[in-house]
Scaffold this motif. Structure first.
Motif, short mmCIF file in Angstrom:
data_model
loop_
_atom_site.label_atom_id
_atom_site.label_comp_id
_atom_site.label_asym_id
_atom_site.label_seq_id
_atom_site.Cartn_x
_atom_site.Cartn_y
_atom_site.Cartn_z
N THR A 61 -86.69 2.76 25.95
CA THR A 61 -86.56 4.22 25.95
C THR A 61 -85.20 4.71 26.40
O THR A 61 -84.82 5.84 26.10
N SER A 62 -84.46 3.89 27.14
CA SER A 62 -83.17 4.32 27.65
C SER A 62 -82.38 3.09 28.08
O SER A 62 -82.96 2.07 28.44
N MET A 63 -81.06 3.21 28.04
CA MET A 63 -80.22 2.13 28.54
C MET A 63 -78.87 2.68 28.94
O MET A 63 -78.46 3.76 28.49
N THR A 64 -78.21 1.95 29.80
CA THR A 64 -76.85 2.27 30.20
C THR A 64 -76.16 0.96 30.56
O THR A 64 -76.82 -0.07 30.70
N VAL A 71 -78.51 -2.04 31.79
CA VAL A 71 -79.80 -1.72 32.40
C VAL A 71 -80.63 -1.04 31.32
O VAL A 71 -80.18 -0.09 30.68
N THR A 72 -81.85 -1.55 31.09
CA THR A 72 -82.76 -0.97 30.11
C THR A 72 -84.03 -0.48 30.80
O THR A 72 -84.46 -1.04 31.80
N CYS A 73 -84.64 0.57 30.23
CA CYS A 73 -85.95 1.06 30.67
C CYS A 73 -86.87 0.99 29.48
O CYS A 73 -86.45 1.25 28.35
N GLY A 74 -88.13 0.68 29.74
CA GLY A 74 -89.06 0.57 28.63
C GLY A 74 -90.37 1.29 28.86
O GLY A 74 -90.76 1.56 30.00
N ALA A 75 -91.03 1.57 27.75
CA ALA A 75 -92.36 2.18 27.80
C ALA A 75 -93.37 1.20 28.40
O ALA A 75 -94.49 1.58 28.71
N ASP A 76 -92.96 -0.05 28.60
CA ASP A 76 -93.82 -1.05 29.25
C ASP A 76 -93.79 -0.92 30.78
O ASP A 76 -94.41 -1.69 31.49
N GLY A 77 -93.04 0.08 31.29
CA GLY A 77 -92.98 0.31 32.73
C GLY A 77 -91.96 -0.55 33.46
O GLY A 77 -91.96 -0.61 34.68
N SER A 104 -88.88 6.25 31.31
CA SER A 104 -88.32 7.05 30.23
C SER A 104 -86.81 7.17 30.27
O SER A 104 -86.21 7.48 29.24
N ALA A 105 -86.16 6.97 31.41
CA ALA A 105 -84.72 7.19 31.45
C ALA A 105 -84.05 6.47 32.60
O ALA A 105 -84.62 6.33 33.68
N VAL A 106 -82.82 6.00 32.35
CA VAL A 106 -81.92 5.56 33.41
C VAL A 106 -80.98 6.73 33.60
O VAL A 106 -80.24 7.09 32.70
N THR A 107 -81.04 7.36 34.78
CA THR A 107 -80.23 8.56 34.97
C THR A 107 -78.91 8.29 35.67
O THR A 107 -78.01 9.11 35.59
N ALA A 108 -78.80 7.20 36.38
CA ALA A 108 -77.55 6.87 37.08
C ALA A 108 -77.55 5.38 37.38
O ALA A 108 -78.58 4.79 37.60
N VAL A 109 -76.37 4.80 37.39
CA VAL A 109 -76.23 3.40 37.77
C VAL A 109 -74.87 3.22 38.42
O VAL A 109 -73.89 3.87 38.03
N GLY A 110 -74.81 2.42 39.45
CA GLY A 110 -73.55 2.20 40.13
C GLY A 110 -73.66 1.07 41.12
O GLY A 110 -74.73 0.55 41.38
N VAL A 120 -84.08 5.41 37.94
CA VAL A 120 -84.86 5.42 36.70
C VAL A 120 -86.00 6.41 36.83
O VAL A 120 -86.57 6.58 37.91
N GLY A 121 -86.32 7.07 35.73
CA GLY A 121 -87.39 8.06 35.71
C GLY A 121 -88.58 7.56 34.92
O GLY A 121 -88.43 6.89 33.91
N SER A 122 -89.77 7.89 35.41
CA SER A 122 -90.99 7.48 34.71
C SER A 122 -91.51 8.64 33.87
O SER A 122 -91.14 9.79 34.06
N ALA A 123 -92.40 8.31 32.95
CA ALA A 123 -92.99 9.31 32.06
C ALA A 123 -93.86 10.30 32.82
O ALA A 123 -94.18 11.36 32.30
N VAL A 124 -94.27 9.98 34.05
CA VAL A 124 -95.08 10.91 34.84
C VAL A 124 -94.23 11.72 35.80
O VAL A 124 -94.75 12.41 36.67
N GLY A 125 -92.90 11.66 35.64
CA GLY A 125 -92.00 12.52 36.40
C GLY A 125 -91.52 11.98 37.73
O GLY A 125 -90.95 12.71 38.52
N ARG A 126 -91.72 10.71 38.02
CA ARG A 126 -91.24 10.14 39.27
C ARG A 126 -89.88 9.51 39.07
O ARG A 126 -89.58 8.95 38.01
N LEU A 127 -89.04 9.59 40.08
CA LEU A 127 -87.74 8.91 40.08
C LEU A 127 -87.83 7.71 40.99
O LEU A 127 -88.38 7.79 42.09
#
Length: 169
Positions: A61-64, A71-77, A104-110, A120-127
């Protein structure tokens, strides 16, 4: 751009048209594309295919990327940390974080204190504030979720901004 790259894939890499490219990162090292079926494919800067693997069991769902890692994020959690593939070295999973919901998203990496830090953000709104420790060993320190929820979008944005500032430092 991702769909054009996917069309140029070598058929032996098995990235089928059903695996629609969803996200991509581009750097001087090349391009990495994540697909709807969880495929992770890399290309040389020239556009030549390098490697294609099953990166996640569901959609990426997202990568950076940062330096030598993706770094990848997936719908597999799962959030996964990968070495950037080269002509001689295929993808290598360096670490993984598992959430209890699709990501659902990688919002920052460093980099912070010798560790790679990703928000990383989840589909239920948690960071989630995820750390891969010194040496980037698999499954290193994953921190607890931040206190933001989908119902508190203002606080979530503030938490992500604050975490991103800390991750960059």
């Amino acid at each position: 751009p991702g769909a054009d790259m996917a069309r140029r894939l070598d058929p032996s890499m098995r990235l089928k048209t059903e695996d629609t490219p969803l996200c991509a990162v581009v750097s001087r090292r090349g391009t990495v594309i994540g697909g709807e079926a969880g495929k992770l494919c890399s290309f040389a800067p020239s556009g030549e295919p390098r490697a294609c693997i099953a990166g996640h069991s569901r959609a990426i769902t997202s990568m950076t990327s940062l330096r030598d890692v993706v770094v990848t994020c997936g719908a597999d959690g799962r959030a996964r940390l990968w070495s950037w593939p080269t002509a001689d070295e295929p993808f290598s999973c360096l670490g993984e974080f598992h959430a209890n919901a699709p990501l659902s998203a990688v919002t920052a990496v460093g980099w912070h204190s010798g560790a790679l830090r990703a928000i990383v953000g989840s589909a239920v709104g948690r960071l989630h504030d995820v750390w891969w420790g010194p040496g980037l060993a698999p499954a290193k320190a994953a921190r607890a979720p931040l206190s933001a929820t989908a119902a508190d979008a203002g606080a979530g944005a503030a938490a992500a901004a604050g975490a991103a500032a800390g991750a960059a430092g």
